[in-house]
Write a protein that holds these residues in place. Structure first.
Motif, mmCIF file in Angstrom:
data_model
loop_
_atom_site.group_PDB
_atom_site.id
_atom_site.type_symbol
_atom_site.label_atom_id
_atom_site.label_comp_id
_atom_site.label_asym_id
_atom_site.label_seq_id
_atom_site.Cartn_x
_atom_site.Cartn_y
_atom_site.Cartn_z
ATOM 1 N N ALA A 1 0.813 -1.218 0.000
ATOM 2 C CA ALA A 1 0.000 0.000 0.000
ATOM 3 C C ALA A 1 0.844 1.264 0.000
ATOM 4 C CB ALA A 1 -0.919 0.006 1.215
ATOM 5 N N GLU A 2 2.153 1.139 0.155
ATOM 6 C CA GLU A 2 2.980 2.336 0.299
ATOM 7 C C GLU A 2 3.030 3.176 -0.984
ATOM 8 O OE1 GLU A 2 6.681 0.860 1.760
ATOM 9 O OE2 GLU A 2 6.031 0.963 3.870
ATOM 10 N N GLY A 3 3.133 2.505 -2.129
ATOM 11 C CA GLY A 3 3.178 3.252 -3.389
ATOM 12 C C GLY A 3 1.929 4.085 -3.607
ATOM 13 N N PRO A 4 0.726 3.490 -3.538
ATOM 14 C CA PRO A 4 -0.492 4.285 -3.685
ATOM 15 C C PRO A 4 -0.647 5.355 -2.603
ATOM 16 C CG PRO A 4 -0.972 1.969 -4.040
ATOM 17 C CD PRO A 4 0.432 2.034 -3.540
ATOM 18 N N ALA A 5 -0.221 5.068 -1.362
ATOM 19 C CA ALA A 5 -0.337 6.069 -0.293
ATOM 20 C C ALA A 5 0.531 7.276 -0.603
ATOM 21 C CB ALA A 5 0.062 5.445 1.045
ATOM 22 N N ALA A 6 1.749 7.039 -1.068
ATOM 23 C CA ALA A 6 2.623 8.143 -1.448
ATOM 24 C C ALA A 6 2.038 8.906 -2.629
ATOM 25 C CB ALA A 6 4.018 7.613 -1.787
ATOM 26 N N ALA A 7 1.479 8.172 -3.605
ATOM 27 C CA ALA A 7 0.884 8.823 -4.780
ATOM 28 C C ALA A 7 -0.279 9.724 -4.380
ATOM 29 C CB ALA A 7 0.426 7.774 -5.787
ATOM 30 N N LEU A 8 -1.075 9.291 -3.405
ATOM 31 C CA LEU A 8 -2.207 10.119 -2.998
ATOM 32 C C LEU A 8 -1.716 11.417 -2.362
ATOM 33 C CD1 LEU A 8 -5.252 10.265 -2.979
ATOM 34 C CD2 LEU A 8 -5.243 9.191 -0.717
ATOM 35 N N GLY A 9 -0.671 11.325 -1.530
ATOM 36 C CA GLY A 9 -0.100 12.548 -0.985
ATOM 37 C C GLY A 9 0.369 13.480 -2.081
ATOM 38 N N VAL A 10 1.013 12.936 -3.113
ATOM 39 C CA VAL A 10 1.476 13.745 -4.242
ATOM 40 C C VAL A 10 0.297 14.359 -4.991
ATOM 41 C CG1 VAL A 10 2.660 13.661 -6.472
ATOM 42 C CG2 VAL A 10 3.628 12.465 -4.487
ATOM 43 N N ALA A 11 -0.755 13.568 -5.220
ATOM 44 C CA ALA A 11 -1.932 14.077 -5.937
ATOM 45 C C ALA A 11 -2.544 15.261 -5.198
ATOM 46 C CB ALA A 11 -2.965 12.966 -6.111
ATOM 47 N N PHE A 12 -2.676 15.144 -3.882
ATOM 48 C CA PHE A 12 -3.217 16.253 -3.100
ATOM 49 C C PHE A 12 -2.327 17.493 -3.218
ATOM 50 C CE2 PHE A 12 -5.439 13.263 0.181
ATOM 51 C CZ PHE A 12 -6.423 12.990 -0.758
ATOM 52 N N GLN A 13 -1.013 17.289 -3.161
ATOM 53 C CA GLN A 13 -0.107 18.431 -3.234
ATOM 54 C C GLN A 13 -0.148 19.099 -4.598
ATOM 55 O OE1 GLN A 13 1.372 20.703 -1.590
ATOM 56 N NE2 GLN A 13 3.400 19.959 -1.005
ATOM 57 N N GLU B 1 -4.015 23.075 -18.416
ATOM 58 C CA GLU B 1 -4.682 21.847 -18.871
ATOM 59 C C GLU B 1 -3.724 20.662 -18.772
ATOM 60 O OE1 GLU B 1 -7.991 23.197 -22.229
ATOM 61 O OE2 GLU B 1 -5.888 23.001 -22.797
ATOM 62 N N PHE B 2 -2.486 20.896 -19.181
ATOM 63 C CA PHE B 2 -1.478 19.839 -19.108
ATOM 64 C C PHE B 2 -1.234 19.423 -17.661
ATOM 65 C CE2 PHE B 2 2.993 18.702 -18.466
ATOM 66 C CZ PHE B 2 3.122 17.631 -19.326
ATOM 67 N N GLN B 3 -1.124 20.382 -16.765
ATOM 68 C CA GLN B 3 -0.866 20.085 -15.357
ATOM 69 C C GLN B 3 -2.036 19.336 -14.723
ATOM 70 O OE1 GLN B 3 2.069 20.640 -13.895
ATOM 71 N NE2 GLN B 3 2.897 21.640 -15.723
ATOM 72 N N VAL B 4 -3.259 19.733 -15.068
ATOM 73 C CA VAL B 4 -4.437 19.042 -14.520
ATOM 74 C C VAL B 4 -4.478 17.595 -15.013
ATOM 75 C CG1 VAL B 4 -6.963 18.926 -14.623
ATOM 76 C CG2 VAL B 4 -5.836 21.103 -14.137
ATOM 77 N N ALA B 5 -4.185 17.389 -16.294
ATOM 78 C CA ALA B 5 -4.215 16.026 -16.844
ATOM 79 C C ALA B 5 -3.200 15.141 -16.131
ATOM 80 C CB ALA B 5 -3.925 16.067 -18.343
ATOM 81 N N ARG B 6 -2.011 15.656 -15.875
ATOM 82 C CA ARG B 6 -1.020 14.843 -15.183
ATOM 83 C C ARG B 6 -1.459 14.553 -13.742
ATOM 84 N NH1 ARG B 6 4.635 16.717 -15.619
ATOM 85 N NH2 ARG B 6 3.937 18.479 -14.376
ATOM 86 N N THR B 7 -2.033 15.556 -13.088
ATOM 87 C CA THR B 7 -2.474 15.353 -11.709
ATOM 88 C C THR B 7 -3.555 14.287 -11.652
ATOM 89 O OG1 THR B 7 -1.929 17.645 -11.178
ATOM 90 C CG2 THR B 7 -3.418 16.517 -9.671
ATOM 91 N N ARG B 8 -4.455 14.275 -12.614
ATOM 92 C CA ARG B 8 -5.479 13.229 -12.645
ATOM 93 C C ARG B 8 -4.835 11.845 -12.816
ATOM 94 N NH1 ARG B 8 -10.468 15.126 -12.413
ATOM 95 N NH2 ARG B 8 -11.046 17.133 -13.354
ATOM 96 N N SER B 9 -3.740 11.766 -13.543
ATOM 97 C CA SER B 9 -3.079 10.471 -13.707
ATOM 98 C C SER B 9 -2.473 10.005 -12.385
ATOM 99 C CB SER B 9 -2.002 10.544 -14.791
ATOM 100 O OG SER B 9 -0.847 11.246 -14.340
ATOM 101 N N VAL B 10 -2.019 10.945 -11.550
ATOM 102 C CA VAL B 10 -1.484 10.580 -10.239
ATOM 103 C C VAL B 10 -2.613 10.074 -9.344
ATOM 104 C CG1 VAL B 10 -0.189 11.359 -8.229
ATOM 105 C CG2 VAL B 10 0.396 12.236 -10.489
ATOM 106 N N TYR B 11 -3.781 10.699 -9.429
ATOM 107 C CA TYR B 11 -4.942 10.183 -8.687
ATOM 108 C C TYR B 11 -5.265 8.758 -9.107
ATOM 109 C CZ TYR B 11 -6.441 14.536 -6.396
ATOM 110 O OH TYR B 11 -6.526 15.641 -5.590
ATOM 111 N N ARG B 12 -5.152 8.480 -10.397
ATOM 112 C CA ARG B 12 -5.434 7.114 -10.855
ATOM 113 C C ARG B 12 -4.413 6.133 -10.282
ATOM 114 N NH1 ARG B 12 -6.809 9.992 -15.651
ATOM 115 N NH2 ARG B 12 -4.739 9.654 -16.555
ATOM 116 N N ASP B 13 -3.168 6.565 -10.149
ATOM 117 C CA ASP B 13 -2.157 5.703 -9.537
ATOM 118 C C ASP B 13 -2.475 5.441 -8.065
ATOM 119 O OD1 ASP B 13 -0.735 5.664 -11.912
ATOM 120 O OD2 ASP B 13 0.635 7.273 -11.314
#
Length: 308
Positions: free
Chosen positions: A168-180, A232-244
């Motif tokens: 679960a560590e990878g997704p947990a770290a990704a969620l912190g990144v997505a929020f940031q 738009e580019f930044q939002v698209a990448r952030t959504r990909s981090v949420y998917r991770d």
């Protein structure tokens, strides 16, 4: 639900510790409205630890972010160094009498949170004292690891998992990144006012955007199609981090899933509002209204109340 009942459920009995946890709870409520609401969905016994971790993070962040409060950069640096020293001493000793740090140290001891996660966090806080931009996403990622990914890893032992924690560590770290990253998009204007740009400069340049253009849009309240395309580019990448991050929610202990799922939805909603505002985040700050936050969280809040 009173703070006393939460501390009782968490078996925090020492008066000094109880006051420290209460102060962290206040900091979380004041600065992290989304996090605070989501924390209400946790079992009472787990709430104080989450308040301690998020409250401390917000407190340290404020030391470097409040640039218009009359303190010089040297004074902010000295204050942050004192916090860093007291935290390191407390983690090494397993206790502290500091009115905020005591709760963090106690939480780290109770849940076996690695000291390196706090070391990395404080390193990113020090970066905010001197670094005002990041050339590439890789450069930004080094900062975000300490400012956000480690927060996800800190709270993971508190939330608990139904799989080996390492999974679960990878997704947990990704969620912190997505929020940031979401915060960066929401706060572009406010960060500019502090002299910072958290969107990678090389990526902005690819769309014809630089700090001067962002500053012009901030001052005039006008928009520019180049800025819109860059965002738009930044939002698209952030959504990909949420998917991770999404696969990590079912990996959590069942009692913790409503909390994290609600935070996931609420923060993702900010990206929706950025798009709805046609990416105009320089003349205003998009936020999920209190009423909307409550509506989105209400079903899970009701279930939490019935099970409390």
């Amino acid at each position: 639900m009173s703070v006393e009942s939460e501390l009782d459920a968490a078996a925090v009995t020492d008066p000094v510790l109880r006051r420290a946890y209460q102060r962290c709870r206040e900091l979380n409520a004041e600065h992290g409205r989304t996090y605070y609401l989501a924390t209400r969905l946790l079992p009472r016994a787990r709430r104080p630890a989450i308040h301690a971790l998020y409250g401390f993070a917000r407190w340290a962040d404020d030391i470097v972010d409040e640039v218009h409060d009359g303190r010089t950069p040297a004074e902010r640096a000295a204050q942050l160094s004192t916090v860093d020293e007291r935290l390191a001493e407390g983690l090494a000793a397993g206790g502290s009498d500091h009115p905020v740090i005591a709760a963090v140290v106690d939480t780290a001891r109770r849940y076996g949170i690695e000291r390196s996660l706090f070391t990395d966090f404080m390193a990113s806080m020090r970066m905010d004292l001197t670094v005002t931009s990041y050339a590439t996403y890789a450069d930004l990622a080094r900062y975000v690891h300490g400012s956000a990914a480690v927060i996800g890893l800190q709270v993971l032992p508190v939330l608990g998992t139904c799989v080996p924690r390492e999974e679960a560590e990878g997704p947990a770290a990704a969620l912190g990144v997505a929020f940031q990253l979401t915060n960066f998009l929401r706060d572009v204007g406010e960060d500019l006012d502090r002299g910072r740009v958290y969107l990678p400069t090389e990526e902005l340049a690819g769309f014809g955007v630089d700090r001067e253009l962002l500053g012009w849009a901030r001052r005039t309240g006008r928009t520019d199609p180049r800025i819109k395309r860059a965002l738009e580019f930044q939002v698209a990448r952030t959504r990909s981090v949420y998917r991770d991050a999404a696969p990590g929610i079912p990996m959590l202990a069942p009692q913790s899933r409503p909390c994290v799922a609600t935070a996931y939805r609420l923060y993702g909603r900010i990206l929706d509002l950025v798009e709805r505002a046609d990416y105009d985040v320089l003349s205003r700050r998009v936020t999920v209204s209190g009423g909307r936050r409550l509506v989105m969280a209400l079903p899970a809040l009701a279930r939490a109340a019935l099970s409390a």
